[in-house]
Scaffold this motif. Structure first.
Motif, PDB file in Angstrom:
ATOM      1  N   ASN A   1     -19.498  40.188  -7.384  1.00  0.00           N
ATOM      2  CA  ASN A   1     -19.897  40.291  -8.948  1.00  0.00           C
ATOM      3  C   ASN A   1     -18.818  39.769  -9.936  1.00  0.00           C
ATOM      4  OD1 ASN A   1     -17.893  42.281  -8.552  1.00  0.00           O
ATOM      5  ND2 ASN A   1     -18.889  43.936 -10.056  1.00  0.00           N
ATOM      6  N   VAL A   2     -17.998  39.048  -9.387  1.00  0.00           N
ATOM      7  CA  VAL A   2     -16.885  38.312 -10.129  1.00  0.00           C
ATOM      8  C   VAL A   2     -17.121  37.129 -10.604  1.00  0.00           C
ATOM      9  CG1 VAL A   2     -14.413  37.813  -9.803  1.00  0.00           C
ATOM     10  CG2 VAL A   2     -15.211  39.488  -8.499  1.00  0.00           C
ATOM     11  N   PRO A   3     -17.152  37.009 -11.732  1.00  0.00           N
ATOM     12  CA  PRO A   3     -17.683  35.670 -12.273  1.00  0.00           C
ATOM     13  C   PRO A   3     -16.617  34.383 -12.133  1.00  0.00           C
ATOM     14  CG  PRO A   3     -17.838  37.327 -14.262  1.00  0.00           C
ATOM     15  CD  PRO A   3     -16.927  37.981 -12.822  1.00  0.00           C
ATOM     16  N   GLY A   4     -17.212  33.190 -11.862  1.00  0.00           N
ATOM     17  CA  GLY A   4     -16.163  32.086 -11.495  1.00  0.00           C
ATOM     18  C   GLY A   4     -16.142  31.757 -10.184  1.00  0.00           C
ATOM     19  N   ILE A   5     -16.183  32.955  -9.218  1.00  0.00           N
ATOM     20  CA  ILE A   5     -15.932  32.850  -7.820  1.00  0.00           C
ATOM     21  C   ILE A   5     -17.105  32.045  -7.265  1.00  0.00           C
ATOM     22  CG2 ILE A   5     -16.175  34.103  -5.562  1.00  0.00           C
ATOM     23  CD1 ILE A   5     -13.853  35.983  -6.481  1.00  0.00           C
ATOM     24  N   CYS A   6     -17.090  31.187  -6.304  1.00  0.00           N
ATOM     25  CA  CYS A   6     -18.156  30.412  -5.907  1.00  0.00           C
ATOM     26  C   CYS A   6     -18.334  30.790  -4.322  1.00  0.00           C
ATOM     27  CB  CYS A   6     -17.830  28.790  -5.992  1.00  0.00           C
ATOM     28  SG  CYS A   6     -19.339  27.986  -5.232  1.00  0.00           S
ATOM     29  N   LEU A   7     -19.233  31.390  -3.850  1.00  0.00           N
ATOM     30  CA  LEU A   7     -19.536  31.801  -2.567  1.00  0.00           C
ATOM     31  C   LEU A   7     -20.000  30.365  -1.794  1.00  0.00           C
ATOM     32  CD1 LEU A   7     -21.440  35.027  -3.091  1.00  0.00           C
ATOM     33  CD2 LEU A   7     -18.945  34.839  -2.951  1.00  0.00           C
ATOM     34  N   VAL A   8     -19.609  30.331  -0.529  1.00  0.00           N
ATOM     35  CA  VAL A   8     -20.028  29.082   0.122  1.00  0.00           C
ATOM     36  C   VAL A   8     -20.280  29.392   1.921  1.00  0.00           C
ATOM     37  CG1 VAL A   8     -19.189  26.877   0.843  1.00  0.00           C
ATOM     38  CG2 VAL A   8     -18.263  27.943  -1.359  1.00  0.00           C
ATOM     39  N   THR A   9     -21.506  29.061   2.132  1.00  0.00           N
ATOM     40  CA  THR A   9     -21.866  29.544   3.339  1.00  0.00           C
ATOM     41  C   THR A   9     -22.502  27.859   4.040  1.00  0.00           C
ATOM     42  OG1 THR A   9     -23.960  29.981   2.692  1.00  0.00           O
ATOM     43  CG2 THR A   9     -22.526  31.762   3.375  1.00  0.00           C
ATOM     44  N   SER A  10     -22.175  27.546   5.346  1.00  0.00           N
ATOM     45  CA  SER A  10     -22.328  26.482   6.096  1.00  0.00           C
ATOM     46  C   SER A  10     -23.554  26.339   6.924  1.00  0.00           C
ATOM     47  CB  SER A  10     -21.355  26.171   6.979  1.00  0.00           C
ATOM     48  OG  SER A  10     -19.962  26.209   6.401  1.00  0.00           O
ATOM     49  N   TYR A  11     -24.222  25.210   7.059  1.00  0.00           N
ATOM     50  CA  TYR A  11     -25.393  25.064   7.685  1.00  0.00           C
ATOM     51  C   TYR A  11     -25.616  23.709   8.589  1.00  0.00           C
ATOM     52  CZ  TYR A  11     -26.394  29.045   4.814  1.00  0.00           C
ATOM     53  OH  TYR A  11     -26.281  30.001   4.240  1.00  0.00           O
ATOM     54  N   ALA A  12     -26.423  23.647   9.438  1.00  0.00           N
ATOM     55  CA  ALA A  12     -26.969  22.350  10.156  1.00  0.00           C
ATOM     56  C   ALA A  12     -28.378  22.865  10.923  1.00  0.00           C
ATOM     57  CB  ALA A  12     -25.874  21.828  11.004  1.00  0.00           C
ATOM     58  N   ASP A  13     -29.333  23.290  10.190  1.00  0.00           N
ATOM     59  CA  ASP A  13     -30.673  23.942  10.768  1.00  0.00           C
ATOM     60  C   ASP A  13     -30.869  25.293  10.275  1.00  0.00           C
ATOM     61  OD1 ASP A  13     -31.744  21.365  11.568  1.00  0.00           O
ATOM     62  OD2 ASP A  13     -30.847  21.737  13.784  1.00  0.00           O
ATOM     63  N   CYS A  14     -29.584  26.020  10.222  1.00  0.00           N
ATOM     64  CA  CYS A  14     -30.004  27.564  10.128  1.00  0.00           C
ATOM     65  C   CYS A  14     -30.414  27.879   8.649  1.00  0.00           C
ATOM     66  CB  CYS A  14     -28.846  28.456  10.447  1.00  0.00           C
ATOM     67  SG  CYS A  14     -28.068  28.819  12.113  1.00  0.00           S
ATOM     68  N   VAL A  15     -30.925  28.988   8.310  1.00  0.00           N
ATOM     69  CA  VAL A  15     -31.333  29.302   6.979  1.00  0.00           C
ATOM     70  C   VAL A  15     -30.338  29.922   5.933  1.00  0.00           C
ATOM     71  CG1 VAL A  15     -33.248  30.674   5.760  1.00  0.00           C
ATOM     72  CG2 VAL A  15     -33.436  29.869   7.993  1.00  0.00           C
ATOM     73  N   PRO A  16     -30.283  29.042   4.911  1.00  0.00           N
ATOM     74  CA  PRO A  16     -29.496  29.702   3.885  1.00  0.00           C
ATOM     75  C   PRO A  16     -30.330  30.671   3.068  1.00  0.00           C
ATOM     76  CG  PRO A  16     -29.597  27.320   3.628  1.00  0.00           C
ATOM     77  CD  PRO A  16     -30.882  27.640   4.497  1.00  0.00           C
ATOM     78  N   LEU A  17     -29.856  31.913   2.605  1.00  0.00           N
ATOM     79  CA  LEU A  17     -30.466  32.957   1.903  1.00  0.00           C
ATOM     80  C   LEU A  17     -29.531  33.128   0.420  1.00  0.00           C
ATOM     81  CD1 LEU A  17     -31.509  35.430   4.408  1.00  0.00           C
ATOM     82  CD2 LEU A  17     -32.699  33.705   3.372  1.00  0.00           C
ATOM     83  N   PHE A  18     -30.390  32.824  -0.768  1.00  0.00           N
ATOM     84  CA  PHE A  18     -29.470  32.987  -2.111  1.00  0.00           C
ATOM     85  C   PHE A  18     -30.128  34.068  -2.637  1.00  0.00           C
ATOM     86  CE2 PHE A  18     -29.449  28.225  -1.151  1.00  0.00           C
ATOM     87  CZ  PHE A  18     -28.429  27.853  -1.861  1.00  0.00           C
ATOM     88  N   PHE A  19     -29.142  35.066  -3.298  1.00  0.00           N
ATOM     89  CA  PHE A  19     -29.837  35.921  -4.171  1.00  0.00           C
ATOM     90  C   PHE A  19     -28.724  36.185  -5.385  1.00  0.00           C
ATOM     91  CE2 PHE A  19     -29.876  36.999   0.403  1.00  0.00           C
ATOM     92  CZ  PHE A  19     -31.104  37.481   0.634  1.00  0.00           C
ATOM     93  N   TYR A  20     -29.635  36.324  -6.492  1.00  0.00           N
ATOM     94  CA  TYR A  20     -29.129  36.776  -7.854  1.00  0.00           C
ATOM     95  C   TYR A  20     -29.871  37.767  -8.575  1.00  0.00           C
ATOM     96  CZ  TYR A  20     -28.077  35.750 -12.723  1.00  0.00           C
ATOM     97  OH  TYR A  20     -27.642  35.908 -14.170  1.00  0.00           O
ATOM     98  N   ASP A  21     -29.067  38.777  -8.897  1.00  0.00           N
ATOM     99  CA  ASP A  21     -29.397  39.929  -9.845  1.00  0.00           C
ATOM    100  C   ASP A  21     -28.932  39.709 -10.944  1.00  0.00           C
ATOM    101  OD1 ASP A  21     -29.928  42.167 -11.115  1.00  0.00           O
ATOM    102  OD2 ASP A  21     -28.808  43.419  -9.753  1.00  0.00           O
ATOM    103  N   PRO A  22     -30.047  39.241 -12.209  1.00  0.00           N
ATOM    104  CA  PRO A  22     -29.410  38.843 -13.488  1.00  0.00           C
ATOM    105  C   PRO A  22     -29.329  39.990 -14.214  1.00  0.00           C
ATOM    106  CG  PRO A  22     -31.862  38.430 -13.199  1.00  0.00           C
ATOM    107  CD  PRO A  22     -31.392  38.811 -11.706  1.00  0.00           C
ATOM    108  N   VAL A  23     -29.855  41.268 -13.777  1.00  0.00           N
ATOM    109  CA  VAL A  23     -29.421  42.484 -14.532  1.00  0.00           C
ATOM    110  C   VAL A  23     -28.053  43.020 -14.349  1.00  0.00           C
ATOM    111  CG1 VAL A  23     -30.470  44.778 -14.968  1.00  0.00           C
ATOM    112  CG2 VAL A  23     -32.016  43.100 -14.465  1.00  0.00           C
ATOM    113  N   ARG A  24     -27.733  43.072 -13.130  1.00  0.00           N
ATOM    114  CA  ARG A  24     -26.403  43.774 -12.763  1.00  0.00           C
ATOM    115  C   ARG A  24     -25.339  42.565 -12.488  1.00  0.00           C
ATOM    116  NH1 ARG A  24     -25.640  49.298 -13.527  1.00  0.00           N
ATOM    117  NH2 ARG A  24     -27.676  50.192 -12.808  1.00  0.00           N
ATOM    118  N   LYS A  25     -25.928  41.404 -12.672  1.00  0.00           N
ATOM    119  CA  LYS A  25     -25.008  40.371 -12.400  1.00  0.00           C
ATOM    120  C   LYS A  25     -24.072  40.263 -11.117  1.00  0.00           C
ATOM    121  CE  LYS A  25     -25.846  39.241 -16.566  1.00  0.00           C
ATOM    122  NZ  LYS A  25     -26.970  38.154 -17.263  1.00  0.00           N
ATOM    123  N   VAL A  26     -24.850  40.061 -10.205  1.00  0.00           N
ATOM    124  CA  VAL A  26     -24.482  40.214  -8.854  1.00  0.00           C
ATOM    125  C   VAL A  26     -25.045  39.180  -8.035  1.00  0.00           C
ATOM    126  CG1 VAL A  26     -23.848  41.382  -6.714  1.00  0.00           C
ATOM    127  CG2 VAL A  26     -24.221  42.595  -8.831  1.00  0.00           C
TER     128      VAL A  26
END
Length: 282
Positions: free
Chosen positions: A123-148
């Motif tokens: 929930n820290v603004p500015g921190i950029c989460l990074v995950t890696s792939y080469a066929d596996c599934v990326p899952l993105f989540f954003y809660d615009p109410v709680r800012k998470v």
């Protein structure tokens, strides 16, 4: 001019950012104005040989300086800084780490002091989460109410273990997120047509998914092998976790079908680079 990607259908899931170092973004997330995000391609970097050209892995044998320059280039496209990135340490687990201010820069500017982490939440603004792939599934989540935000790596093991649900639960338990508020995306990854698996993998899915979903997520072939749909399996997980259907963007972009533009383990084996997913609160 488009990037030349071939989509499985006509749905508008992604916008293609056609810069020197291109990226894919979701209109679902972009229209909120609350996050910076993107998914890399293999275009627009400086790596050579089978890493060509935007390899984003320090662990595959590529030149460190080249990988660092690749990160700088994709960071400019997305609008984030390398100094603010926090990288996962993926080992096909369902472990989710809560990222704090103290983690800023880990995995890229300084060493990580954690391992076995396939999901990240902050929930820290500015921190950029990074995950890696080469066929596996990326899952993105954003809660615009709680800012998470959350970002998780879901191969078949992560999907069987329902890392998507674990990520949502982490957001709810630690930051008060209501799943019905969360926006979620299933990212570019191997499609059902390209993903043959053995019976032992399907046994795991039968143990962890209700029988009513089986015809949706796999089918048996005459050779005793199966075709597995990780996109649909993760969609079931998200819906079962309380995310609203209209808040979910499920990919129509296969990494294997587009292996000239996206790295694919099934297409190239170990002679390849890695793609990355990026997500940051503004």
């Amino acid at each position: 001019m488009s990037l030349g990607l071939v989509y499985k259908d006509e749905r508008h899931i992604f916008d293609e950012i056609e810069k020197d170092t291109p990226a894919l973004i979701y209109p679902l997330f972009e229209q909120t104005g609350g996050v910076r995000h993107g998914f890399s391609t293999r275009l627009g970097g400086v790596s050579e040989g089978y890493f060509s050209s935007l390899n984003l892995s320090f662990d595959r044998g590529d030149e460190k300086d080249a990988v660092m320059e690749n990160f700088r280039r994709i960071a400019r496209t997305i609008g984030v800084r390398c100094e603010d990135m926090v990288l996962s340490r993926q080992t096909h687990t369902t472990n989710v780490r809560i990222v704090t201010e103290e983690d800023r820069g880990k995995g890229i500017m300084r060493e990580r002091d954690y391992t076995d982490v396939d999901g990240l939440v902050t929930n820290v603004p500015g921190i950029c989460l990074v995950t890696s792939y080469a066929d596996c599934v990326p899952l993105f989540f954003y809660d615009p109410v709680r800012k998470v935000i959350g970002l998780s790596h879901s191969g078949w093991r992560g999907t069987v273990g329902k890392i998507g649900r674990r990520t949502i639960d982490t957001m709810a338990d630690n930051f008060g997120s209501d799943p019905s508020d969360i926006l979620a995306a299933v990212g570019p990854s191997v499609c059902m047509d390209c993903y043959e698996v053995s019976a032992d993998v399907i046994t795991k899915f039968k143990e962890n998914f209700g029988e009513e979903t089986w015809t949706d997520i796999f089918y048996e072939k005459p050779n005793g092998k199966y075709q597995l749909d990780l996109w649909k399996a993760n969609e079931h997980i998200l819906l079962g976790s309380g995310i609203r259907e209209e808040h979910i963007a499920v990919t129509n972009l296969c990494t294997h079908c587009n292996s000239r533009i996206l790295y694919s383990h099934r297409a190239a084996g170990d002679k390849r680079g890695n793609l990355c997913a990026f997500l940051a609160l503004k």
